[in-house]
Design a protein around this motif. Structure first.
Motif, PDB file in Angstrom:
ATOM      1  N   TRP A  16     -83.046 -15.397 -52.136  1.00 57.73           N
ATOM      2  CA  TRP A  16     -83.880 -14.586 -52.910  1.00 57.73           C
ATOM      3  C   TRP A  16     -84.149 -14.997 -54.161  1.00 57.73           C
ATOM      4  CZ3 TRP A  16     -82.652  -8.745 -51.415  1.00 57.73           C
ATOM      5  CH2 TRP A  16     -82.882  -8.528 -50.380  1.00 57.73           C
TER       6      TRP A  16
ATOM      7  N   SER B  19     -85.959  -7.189 -52.221  1.00 60.60           N
ATOM      8  CA  SER B  19     -86.314  -8.394 -52.896  1.00 60.60           C
ATOM      9  C   SER B  19     -87.503  -8.335 -53.761  1.00 60.60           C
ATOM     10  CB  SER B  19     -86.723  -9.559 -51.840  1.00 60.60           C
ATOM     11  OG  SER B  19     -87.591  -8.967 -50.955  1.00 60.60           O
TER      12      SER B  19
ATOM     13  N   SER C 240     -91.357 -10.150 -54.923  1.00 60.95           N
ATOM     14  CA  SER C 240     -92.322 -11.295 -54.609  1.00 60.95           C
ATOM     15  C   SER C 240     -92.753 -11.702 -55.935  1.00 60.95           C
ATOM     16  CB  SER C 240     -93.257 -10.573 -53.879  1.00 60.95           C
ATOM     17  OG  SER C 240     -94.424 -11.631 -53.673  1.00 60.95           O
TER      18      SER C 240
ATOM     19  N   LYS D 167    -100.290 -11.011 -53.658  1.00 63.23           N
ATOM     20  CA  LYS D 167    -101.320 -11.638 -52.343  1.00 63.23           C
ATOM     21  C   LYS D 167    -102.706 -11.444 -52.735  1.00 63.23           C
ATOM     22  CE  LYS D 167    -100.647 -10.841 -47.442  1.00 63.23           C
ATOM     23  NZ  LYS D 167    -100.120  -9.921 -46.381  1.00 63.23           N
TER      24      LYS D 167
ATOM     25  N   ASN E  67     -93.986 -20.436 -51.305  1.00 64.87           N
ATOM     26  CA  ASN E  67     -94.930 -19.856 -51.247  1.00 64.87           C
ATOM     27  C   ASN E  67     -95.939 -21.074 -52.021  1.00 64.87           C
ATOM     28  OD1 ASN E  67     -97.807 -18.427 -52.619  1.00 64.87           O
ATOM     29  ND2 ASN E  67     -97.052 -17.284 -50.637  1.00 64.87           N
TER      30      ASN E  67
ATOM     31  N   SER F 201     -92.646 -15.840 -50.686  1.00 72.16           N
ATOM     32  CA  SER F 201     -92.958 -15.530 -51.934  1.00 72.16           C
ATOM     33  C   SER F 201     -91.997 -14.884 -52.741  1.00 72.16           C
ATOM     34  CB  SER F 201     -94.315 -14.661 -52.092  1.00 72.16           C
ATOM     35  OG  SER F 201     -93.956 -13.327 -51.288  1.00 72.16           O
ATOM     36  N   ALA F 202     -90.991 -14.445 -51.873  1.00 66.98           N
ATOM     37  CA  ALA F 202     -89.974 -13.735 -52.612  1.00 66.98           C
ATOM     38  C   ALA F 202     -88.497 -14.433 -52.325  1.00 66.98           C
ATOM     39  CB  ALA F 202     -89.586 -12.005 -51.899  1.00 66.98           C
TER      40      ALA F 202
END
Length: 245
Positions: free
Chosen positions: A97, A115, A117, A121, A154, A182-183
């Motif tokens: 993470w 987690s 991000s 998005k 990501n 992303s996380a």
């Protein structure tokens, strides 16, 4: 399968179609790290992966003053998960993470971990309020480890790393953009040399993958889902399962 086999440790097959003999369990807590969602029993791996995680966590705590949260690794005998991943089958993949901590989670917090991000998005850009210099240093530290084959993040994170690396970008070749991620960073290790039935992924493309290559992922922000039948399990994995029945 609820427990590893008693055979010598060996990663068999490919990352997305394989199994794991003689798996090791990562202790749920250790110097510089904690395992999250341990009830899933996805904290098994090849010994190379166990040692990599422990080494990275020690370095993170010592050099960055950050504690790591370790998520999915592999099942007790590797193979396919019921949901969540197509890879992680040979004990050579680990999700770490990107929620970095200065102090470990409490027992209460570990029961409901979350987690964070790093990517917005809608805009596919980095959330600057969450990005820390330690994210850059941790990913670079992992990528420069010779045991590591690839690190999936990501595309926005890849672009951020490219932006912040002003000197030697060679290590960025291992850092590959991928949907989601992303996380967490998904670290993939090379096949152990002594595991002759383990299949490495092809080498990453030449170059650091910055510039147009990383930016091109913005044009295709979601993967195209393809229906595909499950691949044929490697013979050694079938034999391993049959021996247990």
């Amino acid at each position: 399968m609820q427990s590893p086999t008693n055979q010598a440790i060996e990663s068999i097959g490919s990352y997305a179609n394989g199994c794991l003999e003689g798996a090791n369990a990562l202790p749920l807590t250790g110097k510089g790290y904690q395992v999250v969602r341990s009830e899933r029993k996805r904290y098994f791996a090849h010994s190379d992966t166990i040692h990599f995680i422990q080494d990275l966590a020690i370095s993170s705590e010592k050099d960055l003053n950050k504690q790591l949260l370790i998520a999915d690794m592999s099942l007790p005998q590797g193979g396919r998960f019921s949901h969540g991943h197509s890879s992680h089958q040979t004990g050579l993949d680990v999700d770490i993470w990107l929620r970095l901590l200065t102090t470990p989670l409490t027992k209460k917090e570990l029961k409901k971990p979350y987690s964070i991000s790093l990517v917005d998005k809608p805009t596919t850009t980095i959330k600057e309020q969450y990005w820390q210099p330690e994210h850059f240093e941790l990913i670079k530290m992992a990528a420069k480890d010779e045991r590591v084959a690839r690190i999936f993040v990501n595309s926005a994170i890849k672009e951020k790393l490219c932006e912040e690396e002003s000197k030697n970008t060679e290590w960025l070749r291992k850092v590959r953009p991928w949907w989601g991620h992303s996380a967490h960073m998904h670290v993939r290790l090379n096949c152990p040399k002594e595991n002759k039935n383990c299949i490495n992924q092809a080498e990453p493309p030449e170059g650091d993958g910055c510039g147009h290559e990383a930016q091109s992922w913005r044009l295709n922000p979601t993967p195209q889902k393809k229906r595909a039948s499950a691949p044929v399990m490697p013979k050694q994995c079938s034999e391993m399962l049959n021996a247990l029945n």
